[in-house]
Design a protein around this motif. Sequence first.
Motif, PDB file in Angstrom:
ATOM      1  N   THR A 166      58.970   8.622  53.690  1.00  0.00           N
ATOM      2  CA  THR A 166      57.713   8.064  53.596  1.00  0.00           C
ATOM      3  C   THR A 166      57.211   8.722  55.040  1.00  0.00           C
ATOM      4  N   ARG A 167      55.623   8.334  55.407  1.00  0.00           N
ATOM      5  CA  ARG A 167      54.913   9.109  56.353  1.00  0.00           C
ATOM      6  C   ARG A 167      55.006   7.832  57.251  1.00  0.00           C
ATOM      7  N   LYS A 168      56.330   6.995  57.534  1.00  0.00           N
ATOM      8  CA  LYS A 168      56.630   5.832  58.807  1.00  0.00           C
ATOM      9  C   LYS A 168      57.068   7.205  60.229  1.00  0.00           C
ATOM     10  N   THR A 169      56.601   8.316  59.839  1.00  0.00           N
ATOM     11  CA  THR A 169      57.946   9.361  61.254  1.00  0.00           C
ATOM     12  C   THR A 169      57.188   8.691  62.350  1.00  0.00           C
ATOM     13  N   ARG A 225      57.279  14.405  63.464  1.00  0.00           N
ATOM     14  CA  ARG A 225      56.983  14.271  62.121  1.00  0.00           C
ATOM     15  C   ARG A 225      57.696  15.592  61.926  1.00  0.00           C
ATOM     16  N   SER A 277      61.475   4.139  53.486  1.00  0.00           N
ATOM     17  CA  SER A 277      61.374   4.956  54.831  1.00  0.00           C
ATOM     18  C   SER A 277      62.791   4.614  55.855  1.00  0.00           C
ATOM     19  N   GLN A 331      63.530   6.100  59.780  1.00  0.00           N
ATOM     20  CA  GLN A 331      63.141   4.821  61.087  1.00  0.00           C
ATOM     21  C   GLN A 331      64.454   3.797  60.845  1.00  0.00           C
TER      22      GLN A 331
END
Length: 415
Positions: free
Chosen positions: A264-267, A272, A397, A401
């Motif tokens: 996901t974009r939860k970087t 990123r 994520s 993460q």
Amino acid sequence: MPKPKANYKSYYEEKYFWVRPSSLGKLFAFCTICNKDFKIAYGGADDVNRHGQRVYHRKRCKELNDDQTDFTKILPHSHGKGSSILDIPKTDKTKSPRTIRPITLEIHKSETVGDIVPFSNHHTSVPVSENSFILPPNKLTKLVTSWLEEDCPNFDYAALAVGEKYDRAELWIKSPGIVSGIPFFDAVFQSLGCEVDWLVAEGTKIDSDLPKSIALVRGEARSILAGERVALNCMARCSGISTLAQRFIEKTKSLEWHGRIAGTRKTTPGFRLAEKYALIVGGADTHRYNLSSMVMLKDNHIWSAGNITNAVERVKFAAGFSVKVEVECRSLDEGVEAAESGADIIMFDNFSNEELHIAAAAVKEMYPSVMVEASGGITEDNLASYCGPHIDVISTSTLVQGYPAVDFSLKIVRN
């Protein structure tokens, strides 16, 4: 930028019959086997030895030994700058062949010359990973500059202890994992005027004979140490992501599920590009890179717009045909409404396993071309329960993460 530490020395010719002075100047040498100049400015005799170990050079040597009667090829003791296979006159093949003494080729070990220290484990450079071609050079330069400035915003006091002494350091991998992040590691040291030679290719899985030396960094000691922590951080995190991503992929393959695993974009802010790149090295999908990559309408968008239909119609007008639209849905009814409105991807978020597969089957039956994505709370332990015949994408994520970093260290080579 470090100052060159080595000039061409005539004794190279005594040790390696194929080396000659280069027309490019004293910081280069010329190989009569490969018919090319190569740089020796930072390694001197060590660079000459390294060139002799390269795959192409050894291949050319083998070709020469296999055919010693071809006078168009280089002889072992041609002289002069730029002597090459093009400089040797052809013979009249109608005449009696001359007796040619076979060339015995040896790979010589380098000796300590000045402050040049031999690196016995180094054999050949590894080809650049094709994955690195997608990285924008200007973006990479900006990122590396910002990382180095963060780590050293003003004075580097410890640099006084080592100065501009030419040194070399080995990169060691100390825990099992996939080697990833090489372009970022290289960019850090290149910006500091250092050179890096790799012993393994990016994407290589190393899980035995640890710790293992996998690269050599050459340059001024202060430059090597200035880039050490930033470069190691890149390798540790990228390798951790790639390792976990590969485990996810292997598990889905064992279940014969043919969808896509996506991060996901939860970087990490500012990291990123590296984290998304590591997903690719590990075999996973990057999902959308940023807000401009794909339209994703989440619950807050829907509530603000009033309903799914309004939200989808508005964004599709602006996004046009080239940008996909995904809608986060909390029920089967929302999934059907999103598909009817023209959404390309339906994301069922935080569904139970049973509800997920029932809803996915229903949407696929009505809208076969719509992609179905499962997301929310997916880990390596429960991954198998989300793999189903109607699920096209599983996003999590955890890949960006929840990964454990791979342990690396960079050590100066001691005499």
